[in-house]
Design a protein around this motif. Structure first.
Motif, PDB file in Angstrom:
ATOM      1  N   GLY A 285      35.697  25.531  61.727  1.00 40.37           N
ATOM      2  CA  GLY A 285      36.182  25.712  60.364  1.00 40.37           C
ATOM      3  C   GLY A 285      37.385  26.637  60.331  1.00 40.37           C
ATOM      4  O   GLY A 285      38.307  26.451  59.533  1.00 40.37           O
ATOM      5  N   THR A 286      37.385  27.621  61.214  1.00 38.23           N
ATOM      6  CA  THR A 286      38.536  28.516  61.293  1.00 38.23           C
ATOM      7  C   THR A 286      39.793  27.736  61.661  1.00 38.23           C
ATOM      8  O   THR A 286      40.859  27.941  61.072  1.00 38.23           O
ATOM      9  CB  THR A 286      38.266  29.635  62.322  1.00 38.23           C
ATOM     10  OG1 THR A 286      37.167  30.416  61.850  1.00 38.23           O
ATOM     11  CG2 THR A 286      39.476  30.534  62.506  1.00 38.23           C
ATOM     12  N   ALA A 287      39.681  26.843  62.613  1.00 35.37           N
ATOM     13  CA  ALA A 287      40.834  26.026  62.997  1.00 35.37           C
ATOM     14  C   ALA A 287      41.303  25.178  61.826  1.00 35.37           C
ATOM     15  O   ALA A 287      42.506  25.034  61.587  1.00 35.37           O
ATOM     16  CB  ALA A 287      40.478  25.137  64.188  1.00 35.37           C
ATOM     17  N   ALA A 288      40.371  24.610  61.078  1.00 41.23           N
ATOM     18  CA  ALA A 288      40.752  23.799  59.922  1.00 41.23           C
ATOM     19  C   ALA A 288      41.515  24.648  58.913  1.00 41.23           C
ATOM     20  O   ALA A 288      42.555  24.228  58.386  1.00 41.23           O
ATOM     21  CB  ALA A 288      39.501  23.189  59.280  1.00 41.23           C
ATOM     22  N   ASN A 289      41.030  25.844  58.668  1.00 41.25           N
ATOM     23  CA  ASN A 289      41.700  26.714  57.695  1.00 41.25           C
ATOM     24  C   ASN A 289      43.072  27.168  58.191  1.00 41.25           C
ATOM     25  O   ASN A 289      44.051  27.172  57.444  1.00 41.25           O
ATOM     26  CB  ASN A 289      40.823  27.927  57.390  1.00 41.25           C
ATOM     27  CG  ASN A 289      39.582  27.548  56.602  1.00 41.25           C
ATOM     28  OD1 ASN A 289      39.581  26.535  55.899  1.00 41.25           O
ATOM     29  ND2 ASN A 289      38.523  28.333  56.716  1.00 41.25           N
ATOM     30  N   VAL A 290      43.147  27.563  59.449  1.00 41.64           N
ATOM     31  CA  VAL A 290      44.425  28.021  60.004  1.00 41.64           C
ATOM     32  C   VAL A 290      45.470  26.916  59.923  1.00 41.64           C
ATOM     33  O   VAL A 290      46.602  27.130  59.464  1.00 41.64           O
ATOM     34  CB  VAL A 290      44.255  28.478  61.467  1.00 41.64           C
ATOM     35  CG1 VAL A 290      45.602  28.563  62.162  1.00 41.64           C
ATOM     36  CG2 VAL A 290      43.527  29.803  61.536  1.00 41.64           C
ATOM     37  N   LEU A 291      45.106  25.722  60.361  1.00 34.61           N
ATOM     38  CA  LEU A 291      46.078  24.624  60.367  1.00 34.61           C
ATOM     39  C   LEU A 291      46.419  24.177  58.953  1.00 34.61           C
ATOM     40  O   LEU A 291      47.567  23.825  58.663  1.00 34.61           O
ATOM     41  CB  LEU A 291      45.555  23.465  61.212  1.00 34.61           C
ATOM     42  CG  LEU A 291      45.719  23.701  62.713  1.00 34.61           C
ATOM     43  CD1 LEU A 291      44.873  22.720  63.520  1.00 34.61           C
ATOM     44  CD2 LEU A 291      47.191  23.562  63.111  1.00 34.61           C
ATOM     45  N   SER A 292      45.445  24.175  58.066  1.00 36.13           N
ATOM     46  CA  SER A 292      45.723  23.829  56.668  1.00 36.13           C
ATOM     47  C   SER A 292      46.753  24.783  56.087  1.00 36.13           C
ATOM     48  O   SER A 292      47.740  24.361  55.466  1.00 36.13           O
ATOM     49  CB  SER A 292      44.439  23.923  55.833  1.00 36.13           C
ATOM     50  OG  SER A 292      43.531  22.911  56.183  1.00 36.13           O
ATOM     51  N   LEU A 293      46.522  26.070  56.289  1.00 33.54           N
ATOM     52  CA  LEU A 293      47.431  27.058  55.707  1.00 33.54           C
ATOM     53  C   LEU A 293      48.778  27.046  56.412  1.00 33.54           C
ATOM     54  O   LEU A 293      49.825  27.223  55.784  1.00 33.54           O
ATOM     55  CB  LEU A 293      46.786  28.443  55.735  1.00 33.54           C
ATOM     56  CG  LEU A 293      45.590  28.546  54.775  1.00 33.54           C
ATOM     57  CD1 LEU A 293      44.825  29.844  54.987  1.00 33.54           C
ATOM     58  CD2 LEU A 293      46.055  28.419  53.326  1.00 33.54           C
ATOM     59  N   GLU A 294      48.764  26.812  57.730  1.00 40.64           N
ATOM     60  CA  GLU A 294      50.041  26.712  58.451  1.00 40.64           C
ATOM     61  C   GLU A 294      50.894  25.591  57.857  1.00 40.64           C
ATOM     62  O   GLU A 294      52.119  25.696  57.797  1.00 40.64           O
ATOM     63  CB  GLU A 294      49.761  26.462  59.938  1.00 40.64           C
ATOM     64  CG  GLU A 294      50.992  26.577  60.812  1.00 40.64           C
ATOM     65  CD  GLU A 294      50.680  26.367  62.298  1.00 40.64           C
ATOM     66  OE1 GLU A 294      49.536  26.644  62.730  1.00 40.64           O
ATOM     67  OE2 GLU A 294      51.588  25.920  63.030  1.00 40.64           O
ATOM     68  N   SER A 295      50.231  24.522  57.401  1.00 37.60           N
ATOM     69  CA  SER A 295      50.994  23.386  56.858  1.00 37.60           C
ATOM     70  C   SER A 295      51.649  23.731  55.520  1.00 37.60           C
ATOM     71  O   SER A 295      52.546  23.019  55.065  1.00 37.60           O
ATOM     72  CB  SER A 295      50.096  22.157  56.713  1.00 37.60           C
ATOM     73  OG  SER A 295      49.274  22.250  55.563  1.00 37.60           O
ATOM     74  N   LEU A 296      51.196  24.795  54.888  1.00 31.67           N
ATOM     75  CA  LEU A 296      51.759  25.213  53.593  1.00 31.67           C
ATOM     76  C   LEU A 296      52.667  26.433  53.725  1.00 31.67           C
ATOM     77  O   LEU A 296      53.220  26.912  52.737  1.00 31.67           O
ATOM     78  CB  LEU A 296      50.625  25.545  52.610  1.00 31.67           C
ATOM     79  CG  LEU A 296      49.649  24.410  52.291  1.00 31.67           C
ATOM     80  CD1 LEU A 296      48.489  24.929  51.440  1.00 31.67           C
ATOM     81  CD2 LEU A 296      50.359  23.268  51.568  1.00 31.67           C
ATOM     82  N   MET A 297      52.819  26.942  54.948  1.00 35.34           N
ATOM     83  CA  MET A 297      53.517  28.223  55.135  1.00 35.34           C
ATOM     84  C   MET A 297      55.032  28.110  55.060  1.00 35.34           C
ATOM     85  O   MET A 297      55.620  27.077  55.361  1.00 35.34           O
ATOM     86  CB  MET A 297      53.154  28.815  56.500  1.00 35.34           C
ATOM     87  CG  MET A 297      51.938  29.692  56.460  1.00 35.34           C
ATOM     88  SD  MET A 297      52.184  31.164  55.397  1.00 35.34           S
ATOM     89  CE  MET A 297      53.371  32.090  56.419  1.00 35.34           C
ATOM     90  N   LYS A 298      55.630  29.233  54.657  1.00 31.97           N
ATOM     91  CA  LYS A 298      57.066  29.459  54.752  1.00 31.97           C
ATOM     92  C   LYS A 298      57.235  30.881  55.272  1.00 31.97           C
ATOM     93  O   LYS A 298      56.316  31.694  55.174  1.00 31.97           O
ATOM     94  CB  LYS A 298      57.705  29.364  53.366  1.00 31.97           C
ATOM     95  CG  LYS A 298      57.585  28.023  52.667  1.00 31.97           C
ATOM     96  CD  LYS A 298      58.167  28.148  51.264  1.00 31.97           C
ATOM     97  CE  LYS A 298      57.952  26.892  50.448  1.00 31.97           C
ATOM     98  NZ  LYS A 298      58.408  27.093  49.053  1.00 31.97           N
ATOM     99  N   PRO A 299      58.423  31.220  55.771  1.00 28.72           N
ATOM    100  CA  PRO A 299      58.618  32.608  56.224  1.00 28.72           C
ATOM    101  C   PRO A 299      58.290  33.607  55.111  1.00 28.72           C
ATOM    102  O   PRO A 299      58.678  33.405  53.958  1.00 28.72           O
ATOM    103  CB  PRO A 299      60.103  32.657  56.578  1.00 28.72           C
ATOM    104  CG  PRO A 299      60.464  31.248  56.909  1.00 28.72           C
ATOM    105  CD  PRO A 299      59.608  30.393  56.014  1.00 28.72           C
ATOM    106  N   GLY A 300      57.593  34.674  55.472  1.00 23.73           N
ATOM    107  CA  GLY A 300      57.229  35.687  54.485  1.00 23.73           C
ATOM    108  C   GLY A 300      56.090  35.272  53.579  1.00 23.73           C
ATOM    109  O   GLY A 300      55.807  35.937  52.579  1.00 23.73           O
ATOM    110  N   GLY A 301      55.397  34.200  53.942  1.00 19.24           N
ATOM    111  CA  GLY A 301      54.393  33.632  53.057  1.00 19.24           C
ATOM    112  C   GLY A 301      53.116  34.447  52.936  1.00 19.24           C
ATOM    113  O   GLY A 301      52.603  34.990  53.920  1.00 19.24           O
ATOM    114  N   VAL A 302      52.615  34.508  51.712  1.00 18.65           N
ATOM    115  CA  VAL A 302      51.375  35.206  51.388  1.00 18.65           C
ATOM    116  C   VAL A 302      50.404  34.180  50.815  1.00 18.65           C
ATOM    117  O   VAL A 302      50.801  33.332  50.019  1.00 18.65           O
ATOM    118  CB  VAL A 302      51.641  36.310  50.345  1.00 18.65           C
ATOM    119  CG1 VAL A 302      50.332  36.925  49.839  1.00 18.65           C
ATOM    120  CG2 VAL A 302      52.568  37.375  50.913  1.00 18.65           C
ATOM    121  N   VAL A 303      49.155  34.250  51.246  1.00 22.45           N
ATOM    122  CA  VAL A 303      48.125  33.353  50.727  1.00 22.45           C
ATOM    123  C   VAL A 303      47.191  34.154  49.828  1.00 22.45           C
ATOM    124  O   VAL A 303      46.627  35.159  50.264  1.00 22.45           O
ATOM    125  CB  VAL A 303      47.327  32.708  51.881  1.00 22.45           C
ATOM    126  CG1 VAL A 303      46.177  31.863  51.338  1.00 22.45           C
ATOM    127  CG2 VAL A 303      48.246  31.857  52.763  1.00 22.45           C
TER     128      VAL A 303
END
Lengths: 344, 344, 344, 344
Positions: free
Chosen positions: B58-76
């Motif tokens: 599940g951690t991998a799913a979350n990391v990759l999901s959020l990586e797909s939405l990331m931009k430099p300086g990004g905050v979730v």
């Protein structure tokens, strides 16, 4: 006639049965009895106190292994065709922060000389160039050849003299082990290996990869790195069950012996057919052969699955280089059928 | 009486049988028919063209999901007790390069107001502060509560107005789905979710996690990120087989309904016992209860397994907060035995 | 006789005077008038709307430039002796997450053929290998040679056809520019360059490096990446003042012409001495010469400073390869003294 | 009336003169005599063998300092309003791979209690939560207050007992030092600080930031991390010259005393005006005041420059919180003019 890769096979019957037998509840994240028993079993097998961490892919095993040896500015010396360099999508660079320094070499192998020359590129030390922190050996190599323990020891010795660690990518560890007929200890820590990627997936499991730390002192940091890399599998016993069945009664060695025997049968058949030659003599479960383009196409048309191979060095001028991989599940009849098609 | 976590259960019988039935060779790395059929099945289920990638945790799913939405300086922006913030060992920060901005909230839930306030901290835009690029919702939440589609839509709407993406951590997606009695589409993309971590492990599988991209245009970059993160599983069909059996004939929904029913039974029993109170009303398969310390110790002594829980907010003053998790495999008799022990 | 590097010189007198003249308060982080005026000045110079970001080192300029072109699994094709590969301590890999694919080549130069061959290694596309996302050219090269605009355009064209971006490492941009006698636009975006590391430090400043984005649409993401990389300098005007004085009245071009002329004088002197030969014909401000070991030692003993050079290719068999770098501050008398010592 | 930040001032006259006096050639990358002499000077000042590395920004100093204390899964405990958490664009997370754990606290300060509570969130140890590896203190704090050496020692002591390192963000180190009237050693390593970000930029230089390692054994790894982070400045003597002039004859202390005195004058004037109150008593060179909105607008209209301030805690209900920063260059007449405008 599927010789595309040993990761195309299913799990072996004993491994599959072991998974099917798992029921009830158990602690997660590696705290279950089965996971612990596999670690103890591997301690016995390697004749040493070790620490074992399960991961889901060979790439993950390699990344975490190398991360455990990393320092800032670290460079990892490996063969130019090593899986970590050519086939892991930049994972080692992106996740372990390492630069990979690929060196060419016959039969997919590093030598004391080529490793020494690579290290020499970083001498005298200067922060501009980075610094070599580890050597990574693939056993069996990407070319289906194997390092003898004395070859490993020679490379490990020069690494050690420069303060570097030694990693072994053992995605096909068992194939090399039975080929050499040595003990796991002789092929690893007794020869100077610090960290091992021990893979079982290609040799009879579904998803059973691991990192073996020969120095348990590395385990505390590793445990956090393991979790942070998204590789701490919750239902750990499902990996443990595969490893347990795989190791039980020498099943893994039997599987590897069969795969290697199939590779030899295939190689012998190709040579005997008079329609191709070997790129390198097979020592494990892979055959690299040079065939006429028309023969390659004919084999593909007949339903054989295999990959063309692009070596980092010069391509052979007299034909097409292909890679054929056998596994524990390869049927001798398939091999013979392939050779029959080639012979025409 | 194992209520420690739903990841302590084994795989369900149909899932286990499906794995045992897999034989022969098949293309690796997701090119097999079974993997493709699961993706098609999920397209039908979500009533949309989607792309699905299997991962091992599940951690991998979350990391990759959020990586797909990331931009430099990004905050979730996420809840202060979100799994990605509290329980993933820094994986999101280290691998996706994101900062996580945790906000407090009742019952483990974000609201339009708390999300708006968090976004407001980054206005006016300034590179010094970074910029909010995504909201991550957990469905069901860490507190066993659920977001209604309109609540999700409200949060997604404010995210969208600030150019942010929306991620749903669906480790317990099925528990939320049956609790709300809505469709998968209504609970995700129709409400504004861009990327979903869809987990099956906790609800009947061994190791079957995935990322669902509702926008197929993200798939090309994702495929490389997936490989680079060491999550491209070679024998992909072993994950696919689990998902296929899980989805077949509504098995996943049955499992989730059972787990949720067991949680309600447990909660009702605790309340009826007069020896504890609920911290929050259960809406999925988790029960958070406040008991006397002496009762907690007595239950532990009786063999019950569960975890104490530390909320990011104030701890209850009148007792000890514990978490009890039920699963598809929870036996009603166990629940009753637990309640019986509590009632004394 | 300091020919060790052009980064050993001080700032030029006009640059130094401009710094000394700065007083009073001004907005920080690039919001000051001087910083803005330098950006406008560079827009004029490059005949296009561009965006400019100051950084403190050439490595930072390269890392951020390449980061702006990156995608997951991204590989950057560059010369095997490129500074980003050989001399930046792994910064590009660690910070931009890129793999660097070094290709050999005469005179430190990439060609359409070698770039095409490198790209071909990643075809057909497969996540395992990563994917080429950028070509990085060094202008002037590490060997003091230069790419003509048509050579750049040829390489950029093949990059573009494969969806890749083009980066130019212009640590010695001005030396190349005056060598070719072309405009900044002709040497960059008109030839297909997307992002430029524009360095002034080696040619008359103390600490004045920058990234030039020829596509302003990249600037928003870049601004956050810039801050996140710890490169947003607070008192920005101190960099701006250096650039302003450097550009004023063609000072930068004068400096570069002098440095180049000194390199030619040095090269001519070495050839005329009959005691050495050139490894490559100098086109900018570096001279690579092959001398007898005894001459090298004699020159060192006489107080000359320079570095031995290890090329990635084969070392010359008939002597020792050394690198001699001239700068805007090199005194012709020093050059003559060096040649005199060599002639003996 | 520029009270927006101390990074708006130019360099002081002695620092500017020292830069202007630099000529000739010198070894680059820190191998020059001036850089070495600054390191020796700082050894004397700190009464200990230390190692010093120059960087170009305070963010870089903080990132590299914390990277030197990192371990996998590492969490850094800091104040909720710390610059590293609120104002560095995610640099620490992205570059050092750390999670930042912000804790609230009066007057911008951590206490033994709040740090202990934060550490307690990670006990008992579990890879899921990560692990606290460092405490980062800002001296002077973001609120212009200072930690007394005994307060630092108390926090360092609890950090040490949990195996954590101690970092001090000394962007305003000199302001704190003269406020407390202690020695640099008393305020750092004698109180338990391991690594210091020592900033001179805000107090009289253009670009002079550094990392001070109190344990020289960390220097070898640090040197590679320093280069890899793109922070190894080529013409190092231009930073060294600034530091040398700054330290010479107590110039840095004079500058800091002046800045602090101006802050007190400003604070006293605000209080005496009867039109505002202090948010916290100033101990260094920053004043946080709560004024009526109409007064804030009037001051802005009169040409005063300052920033509104958003604390992580509750905003004051009775007015607007603003931050006013003084520097070595602040003119008392400006202060008086500001107070005059406020008094109306």
């Amino acid at each position: 006639m599927d010789f595309a890769s040993d990761n195309r096979a299913a799990a072996s019957a004993p491994v599959s049965a072991a998974l099917a037998a798992l029921t009830g509840t158990a602690p997660s994240y590696g705290a279950d009895d089965l996971t612990r028993s596999v670690e103890r079993r591997l301690c016995d097998l390697f004749e040493r106190e070790i620490r074992v961490f399960f991961v889901s892919t060979g790439t993950a095993a390699n990344v975490l292994s190398l991360e455990s040896l990393m320092k800032p500015g670290g460079v990892v010396v490996c063969h130019a065709d090593a899986h970590i360099l050519a086939d892991e999508g930049g994972a080692v660079e992106a996740l372990a922060g390492a630069r990979l320094h690929g060196v060419p070499g016959e039969a997919g192998k590093l030598t004391v000389d080529t490793v020494a020359r690579a290290i020499g590129r970083y001498l005298p030390a200067a922060v501009h160039h980075g610094r070599p922190v580890a050597v990574s050996l693939t056993q069996a190599t990407e070319y289906g050849t194997v390092y003898r323990p004395d070859e490993i020891a020679g490379i490990a010795d020069i690494a050690r003299r420069h303060g570097m660690g030694v990693h072994m990518d053992g995605a096909r560890f068992s194939n090399a082990l039975v080929s050499l007929d040595v003990t796991p200890a002789e092929m690893t820590w007794k020869a100077g290996v610090d960290v091992l990627s021990l893979g079982a997936t290609k040799n009879g499991c579904w998803c059973a990869e691991s990192v073996v730390l020969f120095d348990p002192a590395r385990a505390e940091d590793f445990a956090y790195a393991h979790k942070r890399s998204a590789q701490l599998i919750s239902k750990s016993r499902f990996v443990a069950a595969q490893f347990a069945a795989w190791l039980e009664g020498g099943h893994w060695l039997e599987n590897a012996r069969h795969a290697n025997a199939m590779a030899r049968r295939l190689a012998d058949g190709i040579v005997a057919s008079g329609r191709g030659r070997l790129f390198v003599a097979p020592e494990a479960n892979e055959v690299f052969a040079i065939l006429d383009g028309s023969d390659v196409e004919r084999l593909e048309a007949s339903g054989a699955a295999f990959y063309p191979w692009t070596a980092s060095g010069d391509a052979p001028a007299d034909g097409r280089l292909i890679r054929l991989v056998t596994s524990f599940a390869t049927d001798p009849a398939e091999v013979d059928r392939f050779v029959g098609h080639l012979a025409g």
